[in-house]
Design a protein around this motif. Structure first.
Motif, PDB file in Angstrom:
ATOM      1  N   GLY A  51      10.013 -17.266 -15.213  1.00  0.00           N
ATOM      2  CA  GLY A  51      11.415 -16.980 -14.940  1.00  0.00           C
ATOM      3  C   GLY A  51      11.829 -15.560 -15.256  1.00  0.00           C
ATOM      4  N   VAL A  52      10.871 -14.679 -15.533  1.00  0.00           N
ATOM      5  CA  VAL A  52      11.205 -13.304 -15.905  1.00  0.00           C
ATOM      6  C   VAL A  52      11.629 -12.511 -14.675  1.00  0.00           C
ATOM      7  CG1 VAL A  52       9.657 -13.356 -17.880  1.00  0.00           C
ATOM      8  CG2 VAL A  52       8.821 -12.489 -15.676  1.00  0.00           C
ATOM      9  N   ASP A  53      12.323 -11.405 -14.914  1.00  0.00           N
ATOM     10  CA  ASP A  53      12.889 -10.597 -13.834  1.00  0.00           C
ATOM     11  C   ASP A  53      12.187  -9.260 -13.649  1.00  0.00           C
ATOM     12  OD1 ASP A  53      15.516 -12.279 -13.527  1.00  0.00           O
ATOM     13  OD2 ASP A  53      15.330 -11.836 -15.658  1.00  0.00           O
ATOM     14  N   VAL A  54      11.479  -8.807 -14.691  1.00  0.00           N
ATOM     15  CA  VAL A  54      10.865  -7.481 -14.693  1.00  0.00           C
ATOM     16  C   VAL A  54       9.469  -7.593 -15.284  1.00  0.00           C
ATOM     17  CG1 VAL A  54      11.062  -5.088 -15.503  1.00  0.00           C
ATOM     18  CG2 VAL A  54      13.134  -6.414 -15.056  1.00  0.00           C
ATOM     19  N   VAL A  55       8.510  -6.943 -14.644  1.00  0.00           N
ATOM     20  CA  VAL A  55       7.186  -6.784 -15.234  1.00  0.00           C
ATOM     21  C   VAL A  55       6.987  -5.319 -15.580  1.00  0.00           C
ATOM     22  CG1 VAL A  55       4.719  -6.712 -14.689  1.00  0.00           C
ATOM     23  CG2 VAL A  55       6.029  -8.781 -14.238  1.00  0.00           C
ATOM     24  N   TRP A  56       6.689  -5.059 -16.856  1.00  0.00           N
ATOM     25  CA  TRP A  56       6.318  -3.714 -17.305  1.00  0.00           C
ATOM     26  C   TRP A  56       4.800  -3.715 -17.470  1.00  0.00           C
ATOM     27  CZ3 TRP A  56       7.234  -2.669 -23.204  1.00  0.00           C
ATOM     28  CH2 TRP A  56       6.404  -1.628 -23.633  1.00  0.00           C
ATOM     29  N   LEU A  57       4.150  -2.862 -16.686  1.00  0.00           N
ATOM     30  CA  LEU A  57       2.700  -2.714 -16.744  1.00  0.00           C
ATOM     31  C   LEU A  57       2.351  -1.522 -17.618  1.00  0.00           C
ATOM     32  CD1 LEU A  57       2.039  -3.145 -12.922  1.00  0.00           C
ATOM     33  CD2 LEU A  57       1.494  -4.834 -14.680  1.00  0.00           C
ATOM     34  N   THR A  58       1.493  -1.719 -18.602  1.00  0.00           N
ATOM     35  CA  THR A  58       0.992  -0.566 -19.353  1.00  0.00           C
ATOM     36  C   THR A  58       0.223   0.328 -18.381  1.00  0.00           C
ATOM     37  OG1 THR A  58      -0.932  -1.853 -20.048  1.00  0.00           O
ATOM     38  CG2 THR A  58       0.953  -1.762 -21.571  1.00  0.00           C
ATOM     39  N   PRO A  59      -0.135   1.563 -18.763  1.00  0.00           N
ATOM     40  CA  PRO A  59      -0.566   2.567 -17.779  1.00  0.00           C
ATOM     41  C   PRO A  59      -1.659   2.100 -16.828  1.00  0.00           C
ATOM     42  CG  PRO A  59      -0.204   3.616 -19.882  1.00  0.00           C
ATOM     43  CD  PRO A  59      -0.057   2.140 -20.118  1.00  0.00           C
ATOM     44  N   VAL A  60      -1.471   2.472 -15.561  1.00  0.00           N
ATOM     45  CA  VAL A  60      -2.405   2.082 -14.507  1.00  0.00           C
ATOM     46  C   VAL A  60      -3.115   3.294 -13.908  1.00  0.00           C
ATOM     47  CG1 VAL A  60      -1.057   0.036 -13.943  1.00  0.00           C
ATOM     48  CG2 VAL A  60      -0.598   2.169 -12.713  1.00  0.00           C
ATOM     49  N   LEU A  61      -2.906   4.489 -14.485  1.00  0.00           N
ATOM     50  CA  LEU A  61      -3.495   5.702 -13.938  1.00  0.00           C
ATOM     51  C   LEU A  61      -4.890   5.940 -14.514  1.00  0.00           C
ATOM     52  CD1 LEU A  61      -0.380   8.067 -14.000  1.00  0.00           C
ATOM     53  CD2 LEU A  61      -1.178   6.555 -12.175  1.00  0.00           C
ATOM     54  N   SER A  62      -5.594   6.881 -13.909  1.00  0.00           N
ATOM     55  CA  SER A  62      -6.957   7.200 -14.353  1.00  0.00           C
ATOM     56  C   SER A  62      -6.963   7.577 -15.827  1.00  0.00           C
ATOM     57  CB  SER A  62      -7.509   8.359 -13.523  1.00  0.00           C
ATOM     58  OG  SER A  62      -7.625   7.981 -12.165  1.00  0.00           O
ATOM     59  N   SER A  63      -7.900   6.981 -16.570  1.00  0.00           N
ATOM     60  CA  SER A  63      -7.971   7.200 -18.013  1.00  0.00           C
ATOM     61  C   SER A  63      -9.332   6.740 -18.519  1.00  0.00           C
ATOM     62  CB  SER A  63      -6.872   6.414 -18.731  1.00  0.00           C
ATOM     63  OG  SER A  63      -7.028   6.460 -20.135  1.00  0.00           O
ATOM     64  N   PRO A  64      -9.868   7.412 -19.527  1.00  0.00           N
ATOM     65  CA  PRO A  64     -11.139   6.958 -20.102  1.00  0.00           C
ATOM     66  C   PRO A  64     -10.981   5.838 -21.123  1.00  0.00           C
ATOM     67  CG  PRO A  64     -10.443   8.972 -21.178  1.00  0.00           C
ATOM     68  CD  PRO A  64      -9.421   8.696 -20.107  1.00  0.00           C
ATOM     69  N   THR A  65      -9.744   5.396 -21.368  1.00  0.00           N
ATOM     70  CA  THR A  65      -9.492   4.423 -22.426  1.00  0.00           C
ATOM     71  C   THR A  65      -9.063   3.085 -21.861  1.00  0.00           C
ATOM     72  OG1 THR A  65      -7.179   5.114 -22.603  1.00  0.00           O
ATOM     73  CG2 THR A  65      -8.777   6.224 -24.031  1.00  0.00           C
ATOM     74  N   ARG A  66      -9.249   2.041 -22.671  1.00  0.00           N
ATOM     75  CA  ARG A  66      -8.844   0.696 -22.269  1.00  0.00           C
ATOM     76  C   ARG A  66      -7.328   0.581 -22.187  1.00  0.00           C
ATOM     77  NH1 ARG A  66      -7.856  -4.024 -25.519  1.00  0.00           N
ATOM     78  NH2 ARG A  66      -8.193  -5.979 -24.349  1.00  0.00           N
ATOM     79  N   HIS A  67      -6.622   1.265 -23.090  1.00  0.00           N
ATOM     80  CA  HIS A  67      -5.164   1.145 -23.099  1.00  0.00           C
ATOM     81  C   HIS A  67      -4.492   2.021 -22.049  1.00  0.00           C
ATOM     82  CE1 HIS A  67      -5.143   4.961 -25.257  1.00  0.00           C
ATOM     83  NE2 HIS A  67      -5.934   4.423 -26.186  1.00  0.00           N
TER      84      HIS A  67
END
Length: 691
Positions: A306-322
């Motif tokens: 039932g949520v209205d917004v999804v905030w995705l942690t970074p999706v850009l190129s990166s050498p890290t898991r986070h």
């Protein structure tokens, strides 16, 4: 290049960054200080970006000279309210016994932007202490003996003094005048504020046409330009966050049409929204890799919450898991998928009626970014792209191979700070904003406190010009009301987050959650500001690990029944215990998931739970732990509800002052008993009228 923006408001001693908008790195620009108070000796530096540090109260006027125009900007400096404060720790505060040669400790805190190497505490016996001037409020400082911050001690102090007043503007056309009224409100510990009105230097509104009488400003409609902005600042012992009205005038057949808007307010849809944060690389599960396609296939689950917004942690190129160490701002990470796959995910979420918030990371880059490598290798084009500090200020164990070191916060040596004094960097980061703003519905801005206010003001006007519903959510930890001044619409609420942890651990009584709400007013946040309320996020230990499963339900209940914008961190609802742990799909806590679904639905169904005000309720805990229980009223028009939270491990019987319904609206179960309401974790009941 364009005008640097609206008037700026600060306290004496606070530096104000001044920079042209829509910067052109190849164009010349310089600043001059045209006017300053008689007592001031302040100056502005060379270059297209400068920093004015007012040294006396009053009005400063600076001029920006470009190849095609001269722009004037006003800086209003108010008296500073500060007091000398002392942070101290002793040997027992550290996990490991300090060595005899630990003569001094590095100290970081909000007062120095968490920058190591600028402040040191000297040893006196078994104590390390430092004094600095601070404004009123609660302040924390972290002490460490090396750059790793592996072993730290923390001191918290309170500086007495008034909070910041608030103001809200309203405007209307009355006869032939535009009338703007200011509703100024005192801080809980401050005096009654006066109001200062300020025109915007960018607008062709003649000051001679404007009259001000106390909290009212008037200007004849026929003296208004096509667009104008009116700013007002509340002033008591301290100044508060400015409010703004934007006025548009257009000619119609029978005269002039006046349109008035509030550009600083959050989007209207935010008041009803619930945010769901996804730490992308742990979301798909333990046996498959997370990709955009994998998340898209799980949208039915997200939709079911039932949520209205999804905030995705970074999706850009990166050498890290986070993903917060970005190496390419213009492309998605290979392991997650292509730009096309990301667009497909966004479209699928939109089809489900869910907005998408993109994690915008523009305070720093990865140390592996080609720009930083070129910068350190002496490529002239990149010479000013990153902050540089004297080598003696660097306390890391990194050999930077030179007489200087990059600027960075905490011990984040792998993510050097970008230099916003560079027009090239400002242009680069504005290009990043432009690249993604039409793809998503908002930005969660990482380390927002590390980027200058002037830049955020430009970003806000830039994205809002095309999409007034675009969301800007700041990460300012701890929170700072200055970022509400025509910058961000929704803010992290670190006060409630901390209070929920303290209550959950048993360090404070449950009533502390209501005290935490009062902090927003004391800090000077405008009433219309949005606050993101949460118990978990990807940077913190999970609440269930820190405080236990029983307290978790009450804490989540608080987030969904108090004013604000509730946020659920993915996995919280499935019983994930690790901070960035893998989503528990096959073995998750289904009852806890259902509990979250019911809270989301109840908040959506009951306007009272989305109302901006909360009132305490008189109650008696007949059985159970009294200090683990709190009750409050939520009301919207005729609808009045009582919420009771129990952070204890055992059920409590709670008698409230009002006659209330017998059935809990959240669970659908009868909770009335002879001793009052039976509360295991969260109970929401209507107040009965006429009894």
């Amino acid at each position: 290049m364009h005008h640097p923006g609206p008037p700026r408001f600060c306290a004496v001693g606070d530096a104000v960054e001044l920079a042209p908008r829509r910067p052109d790195p190849d164009a010349a620009a310089e600043w001059t200080l045209r006017d300053r108070p008689a007592e001031s000796a302040a100056t502005v530096g060379d270059g297209p970006v400068c920093h004015l540090e007012p040294d006396a109260p009053g009005t400063y006027r600076v001029e920006l000279h470009t190849e095609d125009a001269t722009h004037v900007q006003t800086v209003r400096a108010f008296p500073a309210v500060r007091a000398s404060a002392r942070f101290s720790v002793d040997a027992t505060d550290f996990e490991s016994e300090p060595t005899d040669d630990a003569d001094r400790a590095v100290v970081i805190g909000q007062f120095n932007d968490f920058t190591a190497g600028t402040h040191w505490a000297e040893r006196d016996g078994d104590e390390w202490a430092i004094e600095t001037d601070l404004p009123p409020g609660i302040h924390r400082a972290t002490f460490s003996f090396d750059g790793s911050f592996a072993d730290t001690a923390t001191d918290e102090i309170t500086v007495d003094g008034p909070g910041r007043p608030r103001v809200e503007l309203a405007g209307e056309a009355v006869d032939d005048d535009l009338v703007v009224t200011a509703d100024a409100r005192a801080a809980p510990s401050g005096g009654d504020p006066a109001v200062e009105f300020h025109l915007d230097d960018r607008d062709a509104l003649d000051e001679a046409a404007v009259t001000v009488d106390g909290d009212e400003l008037r200007v004849p409609v026929d003296a208004l330009p096509e667009s104008a902005r009116i700013h007002a600042v509340p002033v008591a012992e301290r100044h508060g966050v400015a409010d703004t009205l934007a006025v548009e005038r257009s000619s119609v057949a029978d005269g002039d049409d006046i349109s008035i808007s509030r550009p600083a307010d959050p989007p209207a849809w935010v008041a009803d929204a619930t945010i769901y944060e996804i730490f992308v690389r742990s979301f798909a599960g333990e046996t498959v890799d997370t990709t955009f396609e994998a998340i898209e296939r799980r949208v039915p689950y997200i939709e079911s919450l039932g949520v209205d917004v999804v905030w995705l942690t970074p999706v850009l190129s990166s050498p890290t898991r986070h993903g917060y160490h970005v190496t390419d701002f213009f492309d998605t990470a290979d392991d997650l998928g292509s730009r096309e796959a990301f667009a497909s995910l966004v479209e699928r979420l939109h089809d489900a009626g869910i907005r998408v918030v993109f994690d915008l990371v523009i305070n720093h880059t990865s140390r592996d970014h080609p720009a930083f490598q070129s910068h350190r290798a002496g490529v002239p084009e990149y010479a000013d792209y990153y902050e540089r500090v004297p080598a003696e200020r660097d306390i890391s164990d990194v050999d930077w191979a030179g007489e200087d070191a990059p600027g960075y916060y905490f011990n984040w040596t792998r993510i050097p700070n970008l230099n916003y004094d560079s027009l090239a960097v400002r242009r680069w980061m504005l290009d990043v904003v432009d690249e993604w703003r039409d793809v998503v519905d908002g930005f969660r801005c990482d380390v927002a406190w590390g980027v200058s206010h002037g830049f955020w003001k430009e970003v806000r006007e830039r994205v809002k010009a095309d999409d007034p519903d675009f969301l800007l959510l700041d990460e300012t930890v701890p929170r700072d009301a200055a970022f509400a001044e025509n910058e961000f619409g929704v803010h992290y609420d670190t006060d409630l987050f901390d209070a929920l942890r303290d209550v959950g651990r048993g360090d404070d009584p449950a009533s502390a959650v209501l005290d935490a709400l009062a902090a927003s007013v004391e800090r000077g946040y405008p009433d219309r500001t949005g606050h993101m309320r949460y118990v978990d996020n990807h940077d913190e230990d999970r609440y269930v690990e820190a405080c236990g499963a029983a307290a978790l339900r009450a804490a989540v209940g608080a987030v969904f029944t108090l004013p604000g914008v509730p946020m659920v961190y993915a996995g919280q609802e499935r019983g994930v215990a690790a901070q960035r742990g893998t989503m528990r799909w096959h073995d998750g806590d289904d009852a806890l998931t259902d509990f979250h679904r019911r809270l989301v639905a109840l908040r959506g169904d009951r306007p009272a739970l989305r109302a901006p005000e909360v009132e305490p309720v008189s109650y008696a805990v007949e059985t159970g732990e009294a200090d683990r229980v709190v009750a409050y009223e939520r009301a919207d028009g005729a609808e009045r509800l009582v919420v009771v939270l129990n952070f204890g491990a055992e059920p409590a019987a709670v008698a409230v002052e009002w006659p209330v319904g017998e059935t809990d609206l959240l669970s659908g179960e009868r909770v009335a008993s002879e001793d009052g309401l039976r509360v295991e974790d969260v109970v929401v009941v209507p107040i009965r009228d006429g009894d």
